[in-house]
Design a protein around this motif. Structure first.
Motif, PDB file in Angstrom:
ATOM      1  N   ALA A 297     -26.284 -41.724  27.250  1.00 55.09           N
ATOM      2  CA  ALA A 297     -25.889 -41.376  25.796  1.00 55.09           C
ATOM      3  C   ALA A 297     -24.101 -40.766  26.584  1.00 55.09           C
ATOM      4  O   ALA A 297     -24.150 -40.803  27.966  1.00 55.09           O
ATOM      5  CB  ALA A 297     -26.043 -40.200  25.018  1.00 55.09           C
ATOM      6  N   TYR A 298     -23.515 -41.682  25.905  1.00 55.05           N
ATOM      7  CA  TYR A 298     -22.133 -40.593  26.379  1.00 55.05           C
ATOM      8  C   TYR A 298     -21.328 -39.372  25.187  1.00 55.05           C
ATOM      9  O   TYR A 298     -21.580 -39.414  24.038  1.00 55.05           O
ATOM     10  CB  TYR A 298     -21.111 -42.171  26.096  1.00 55.05           C
ATOM     11  N   CYS A 299     -20.760 -38.762  26.386  1.00 55.95           N
ATOM     12  CA  CYS A 299     -19.675 -37.312  25.720  1.00 55.95           C
ATOM     13  C   CYS A 299     -18.885 -38.550  24.364  1.00 55.95           C
ATOM     14  O   CYS A 299     -17.849 -39.538  24.695  1.00 55.95           O
ATOM     15  CB  CYS A 299     -18.980 -36.737  26.311  1.00 55.95           C
ATOM     16  N   HIS A 300     -18.328 -38.686  23.539  1.00 57.20           N
ATOM     17  CA  HIS A 300     -18.004 -38.464  22.974  1.00 57.20           C
ATOM     18  C   HIS A 300     -16.019 -38.240  22.067  1.00 57.20           C
ATOM     19  O   HIS A 300     -14.921 -38.362  21.314  1.00 57.20           O
ATOM     20  CB  HIS A 300     -18.226 -38.632  20.909  1.00 57.20           C
ATOM     21  N   GLY A 301     -15.722 -37.271  23.503  1.00 56.46           N
ATOM     22  CA  GLY A 301     -14.438 -36.095  23.070  1.00 56.46           C
ATOM     23  C   GLY A 301     -13.069 -36.913  24.009  1.00 56.46           C
ATOM     24  O   GLY A 301     -13.497 -38.144  24.804  1.00 56.46           O
ATOM     25  N   LYS A 302     -11.878 -36.306  23.620  1.00 52.89           N
ATOM     26  CA  LYS A 302     -10.916 -37.122  23.924  1.00 52.89           C
ATOM     27  C   LYS A 302      -9.917 -35.951  23.768  1.00 52.89           C
ATOM     28  O   LYS A 302      -9.867 -35.311  23.142  1.00 52.89           O
ATOM     29  CB  LYS A 302     -10.503 -38.648  23.621  1.00 52.89           C
ATOM     30  N   PRO A 303      -8.695 -35.877  24.546  1.00 54.17           N
ATOM     31  CA  PRO A 303      -8.077 -34.962  24.718  1.00 54.17           C
ATOM     32  C   PRO A 303      -6.875 -35.760  23.636  1.00 54.17           C
ATOM     33  O   PRO A 303      -7.192 -36.660  23.341  1.00 54.17           O
ATOM     34  CB  PRO A 303      -7.256 -35.470  25.778  1.00 54.17           C
ATOM     35  N   ASP A 304      -5.853 -34.695  23.241  1.00 50.34           N
ATOM     36  CA  ASP A 304      -4.954 -34.613  22.151  1.00 50.34           C
ATOM     37  C   ASP A 304      -4.302 -35.863  22.666  1.00 50.34           C
ATOM     38  O   ASP A 304      -3.600 -35.296  23.791  1.00 50.34           O
ATOM     39  CB  ASP A 304      -4.294 -33.290  22.043  1.00 50.34           C
ATOM     40  N   PRO A 305      -4.009 -36.698  21.901  1.00 50.91           N
ATOM     41  CA  PRO A 305      -2.746 -38.140  22.340  1.00 50.91           C
ATOM     42  C   PRO A 305      -1.355 -37.352  21.831  1.00 50.91           C
ATOM     43  O   PRO A 305      -0.776 -37.701  22.580  1.00 50.91           O
ATOM     44  CB  PRO A 305      -3.555 -38.915  20.914  1.00 50.91           C
ATOM     45  N   ASN A 306      -0.932 -36.003  21.941  1.00 54.83           N
ATOM     46  CA  ASN A 306       0.230 -35.562  21.275  1.00 54.83           C
ATOM     47  C   ASN A 306       0.530 -34.601  22.543  1.00 54.83           C
ATOM     48  O   ASN A 306       1.303 -33.684  22.287  1.00 54.83           O
ATOM     49  CB  ASN A 306       0.443 -34.942  19.730  1.00 54.83           C
ATOM     50  N   ALA A 307      -0.633 -34.395  24.222  1.00 58.28           N
ATOM     51  CA  ALA A 307      -0.442 -32.547  24.386  1.00 58.28           C
ATOM     52  C   ALA A 307       0.820 -33.415  24.964  1.00 58.28           C
ATOM     53  O   ALA A 307       1.538 -34.574  26.133  1.00 58.28           O
ATOM     54  CB  ALA A 307      -1.673 -33.584  25.687  1.00 58.28           C
ATOM     55  N   LYS A 308       1.364 -32.320  25.368  1.00 59.71           N
ATOM     56  CA  LYS A 308       3.124 -32.558  26.485  1.00 59.71           C
ATOM     57  C   LYS A 308       2.493 -31.906  27.176  1.00 59.71           C
ATOM     58  O   LYS A 308       1.992 -30.571  27.163  1.00 59.71           O
ATOM     59  CB  LYS A 308       3.833 -31.288  25.612  1.00 59.71           C
ATOM     60  N   PRO A 309       3.302 -31.743  27.821  1.00 60.33           N
ATOM     61  CA  PRO A 309       3.813 -31.626  29.756  1.00 60.33           C
ATOM     62  C   PRO A 309       3.697 -30.406  29.888  1.00 60.33           C
ATOM     63  O   PRO A 309       4.490 -29.274  28.522  1.00 60.33           O
ATOM     64  CB  PRO A 309       4.695 -32.355  30.732  1.00 60.33           C
ATOM     65  N   ASN A 310       3.039 -29.351  30.908  1.00 61.92           N
ATOM     66  CA  ASN A 310       3.236 -28.062  31.009  1.00 61.92           C
ATOM     67  C   ASN A 310       4.644 -28.122  31.423  1.00 61.92           C
ATOM     68  O   ASN A 310       5.002 -28.192  32.692  1.00 61.92           O
ATOM     69  CB  ASN A 310       2.277 -27.204  31.298  1.00 61.92           C
TER      70      ASN A 310
ATOM     71  N   TYR B 243     -11.933 -38.592  41.279  1.00 69.03           N
ATOM     72  CA  TYR B 243     -11.827 -38.233  40.252  1.00 69.03           C
ATOM     73  C   TYR B 243     -13.006 -38.047  38.826  1.00 69.03           C
ATOM     74  O   TYR B 243     -13.723 -39.278  39.126  1.00 69.03           O
ATOM     75  CB  TYR B 243     -10.320 -38.475  39.881  1.00 69.03           C
ATOM     76  N   HIS B 244     -13.313 -36.828  38.124  1.00 68.09           N
ATOM     77  CA  HIS B 244     -13.937 -37.123  37.037  1.00 68.09           C
ATOM     78  C   HIS B 244     -13.743 -36.186  35.952  1.00 68.09           C
ATOM     79  O   HIS B 244     -13.276 -34.959  35.653  1.00 68.09           O
ATOM     80  CB  HIS B 244     -15.175 -36.387  37.816  1.00 68.09           C
ATOM     81  N   GLY B 245     -14.038 -36.403  35.111  1.00 68.12           N
ATOM     82  CA  GLY B 245     -13.182 -36.294  33.653  1.00 68.12           C
ATOM     83  C   GLY B 245     -13.777 -35.182  32.264  1.00 68.12           C
ATOM     84  O   GLY B 245     -14.470 -36.360  31.662  1.00 68.12           O
ATOM     85  N   MET B 246     -14.147 -34.400  32.327  1.00 71.16           N
ATOM     86  CA  MET B 246     -15.089 -33.877  31.150  1.00 71.16           C
ATOM     87  C   MET B 246     -16.734 -33.512  31.813  1.00 71.16           C
ATOM     88  O   MET B 246     -17.691 -32.565  31.277  1.00 71.16           O
ATOM     89  CB  MET B 246     -14.727 -34.240  30.281  1.00 71.16           C
ATOM     90  N   ASP B 247     -17.256 -35.023  32.474  1.00 72.76           N
ATOM     91  CA  ASP B 247     -18.907 -35.490  32.206  1.00 72.76           C
ATOM     92  C   ASP B 247     -18.696 -36.237  33.559  1.00 72.76           C
ATOM     93  O   ASP B 247     -18.020 -37.070  33.614  1.00 72.76           O
ATOM     94  CB  ASP B 247     -19.324 -35.002  31.312  1.00 72.76           C
ATOM     95  N   TRP B 248     -20.171 -36.458  33.637  1.00 67.31           N
ATOM     96  CA  TRP B 248     -20.092 -37.962  33.970  1.00 67.31           C
ATOM     97  C   TRP B 248     -20.388 -39.316  33.472  1.00 67.31           C
ATOM     98  O   TRP B 248     -19.581 -40.003  34.178  1.00 67.31           O
ATOM     99  CB  TRP B 248     -22.046 -37.908  34.451  1.00 67.31           C
ATOM    100  N   LEU B 249     -20.572 -39.081  31.864  1.00 67.16           N
ATOM    101  CA  LEU B 249     -19.947 -40.441  31.042  1.00 67.16           C
ATOM    102  C   LEU B 249     -19.291 -39.614  29.604  1.00 67.16           C
ATOM    103  O   LEU B 249     -20.338 -39.130  29.007  1.00 67.16           O
ATOM    104  CB  LEU B 249     -21.559 -40.762  30.668  1.00 67.16           C
ATOM    105  N   CYS B 250     -17.987 -39.336  29.836  1.00 69.07           N
ATOM    106  CA  CYS B 250     -17.374 -39.070  29.093  1.00 69.07           C
ATOM    107  C   CYS B 250     -16.152 -40.399  29.295  1.00 69.07           C
ATOM    108  O   CYS B 250     -15.315 -39.885  29.782  1.00 69.07           O
ATOM    109  CB  CYS B 250     -17.200 -37.638  29.981  1.00 69.07           C
TER     110      CYS B 250
END
Length: 460
Positions: free
Chosen positions: A21-34, A359-366
């Motif tokens: 199974a895969y996680c279904h989350g994704k980052p905010d497309p409107n995220a601004k640089p810090n 690199y890894h983003g949030m999980d193994w299958l994400c």
């Protein structure tokens, strides 16, 4: 022990995870640089008990505690810690336990993503305190004694029940935080001699953790085998999920909710991963040492670990040199070490190889997070610095805390989530980072301990 095994039977026989199974989350497309300015001033002295000292680092509402600990034994270290931070520990442990009790109740309805439903149902049946005590009874068989001794020292100094302290440290074995990590070196970074490492903790920002942020510096005592190291977490938290040692080692960690079949089996009986990561920092001198510890451990749940070794950073033209950073596909069944050439999981669309990066983003299958992280890193390839990572990479990951290690210059950048009653953005990735000079902090003992001893002697 038989009674404990019966209590744990439903947990030990629980499904191993959402294979394929895969996680279904994704980052905010409107995220601004810090774009916040990084705080660089040295930590300010607050108080000392002679065998422990408290400083405050950072600025305003983004400040956090820096604690220096000394002691000839683990019990002494824990006791000294408890004396120094007594009031905070008396508040932290009960608040954390009460919060987790409420979260496990909600998780029965699958409304808490970082608590597996089958574990929530088991806890609801027997109670959180019984579940955590049972977990401890089996984990302690594979855990070094110094953890229990340090906890007893804190308990004796603060009056917080010993069982309460150890229960909090078992929470990680029953939950699965969604986090991200990065190791970058050689051609990937601006300074080709550097090893940079990211640990972004996405766990929970509604609980009490962000009210007690602390970097704890454990100073190696004469005659002990331990190294000097920094544990990044919260007041009274002695396991490690983030940290860095004077040996230029650093650790990262991701809980895996979406594994594939290559993970094999999980177990809830073994060496707690927060203790294993702490022992890497406290006792290991190199990445090969850490690899051996992980390989030989009785491992438990599904995770991705990360270990970097700044001593192994190498010139860009030395293609045969071992990678200075490894992530680890980690479960009871496997410990697969990953670098930029042996890269997992394999997916050319959302998790492709980048030279001199892991690199890894949030999980193994994400895919939703991994592909965004992949594109960012491809765009920034060759230009990465701690400041660039904080500004351009981090704003999609790391809600509770974010740590960026430079294992060559020995600096650490830290941002924490907004605490209760504070203003500004909630998530750590949007808040102000503070840079710590770890060389200075690790040498604190030789600079200040003689003065502390003189002051104590003068008061005798």
């Amino acid at each position: 022990m038989a009674a404990v095994a019966l209590l744990l039977l439903p947990l030990l026989l629980a499904p191993r995870g959402s294979d394929a199974a895969y996680c279904h989350g994704k980052p905010d497309p409107n995220a601004k640089p810090n774009k916040n300015a990084i705080v660089t001033q040295k930590p300010a002295f607050v108080k000392s008990t002679g065998n422990a000292s408290l400083y405050r680092a950072g600025d305003g509402e983004d400040a956090f505690s820096v604690v220096h600990l000394y002691g000839a034994t683990a019990y002494e270290v824990g006791y000294n810690h408890g004396v120094l931070m007594r009031d905070d520990m008396r508040a932290f442990f009960p608040k954390v336990f009460a919060y987790f009790e409420s979260q496990f109740v909600q998780a029965i309805n699958s409304t808490v993503p970082w608590i597996p439903k089958e574990i929530a149902l088991w806890v609801a049946e027997i109670g959180l305190d019984v579940a955590l005590d049972a977990t401890w009874d089996l984990m302690i068989l594979y855990s070094p004694r110094h953890f229990a001794e340090e906890m007893r020292g804190m308990s004796d100094a603060t009056g917080v029940e010993y069982k309460m302290i150890r229960r909090i440290h078992m929470i990680g074995e029953l939950t699965q935080g969604h986090c991200s990590m990065l190791g970058a070196w050689g051609t990937a970074v601006e300074d080709k001699r550097s090893l940079l490492q990211l640990r972004a903790l996405d766990w929970d920002t509604d609980g009490p953790f962000q009210d007690f942020p602390q970097v704890t510096i454990y100073h190696a005592a004469d005659g002990r085998k331990s190294k000097t190291f920094a544990n990044v977490g919260w007041t009274g938290w002695i396991g490690s999920i983030s940290g860095m040692s004077a040996e230029a080692l650093a650790v990262s960690e991701i809980g895996v909710t979406f594994p594939d079949g290559t993970f094999g089996k999980q177990s809830r009986v073994g060496y707690p991963f927060v203790f294993l990561l702490r022992d890497i920092l406290q006792f290991d001198a190199s990445l090969p040492d850490a690899r051996a510890r992980i390989t030989n451990a009785r491992r438990t749940c599904n995770l991705i670990l990360g270990v970097g070794d700044g001593k192994m950073a190498y010139p860009v033209d030395d293609a045969d040199h071992p990678a200075p950073f490894n992530s680890v596909q980690y479960s009871h069944s496997v410990a697969n070490f990953i670098n930029d050439t042996h890269f997992l999981p394999v997916n050319d669309t959302w998790h492709s190889k980048i030279k001199n990066m892991v690199y890894h983003g949030m999980d193994w299958l994400c895919p939703g997070y991994s592909v965004v992280l992949q594109r960012q890193l491809q765009d920034l390839d060759g230009t990465l610095t701690p400041e660039i990572i904080a500004s351009e990479v981090v704003p999609i990951v790391g809600d509770l805390h974010v740590v960026i290690y430079d294992l060559t210059t020995m600096t650490l950048h830290l941002a924490n989530a907004r605490g209760s009653g504070e203003s500004g953005p909630q998530m750590a990735y949007d808040r102000v980072f503070t840079r710590l000079n770890m060389t200075d902090l690790f040498s604190h003992e030789e600079k200040t301990l003689p003065l502390l001893r003189q002051a104590l002697a003068a008061n005798d």
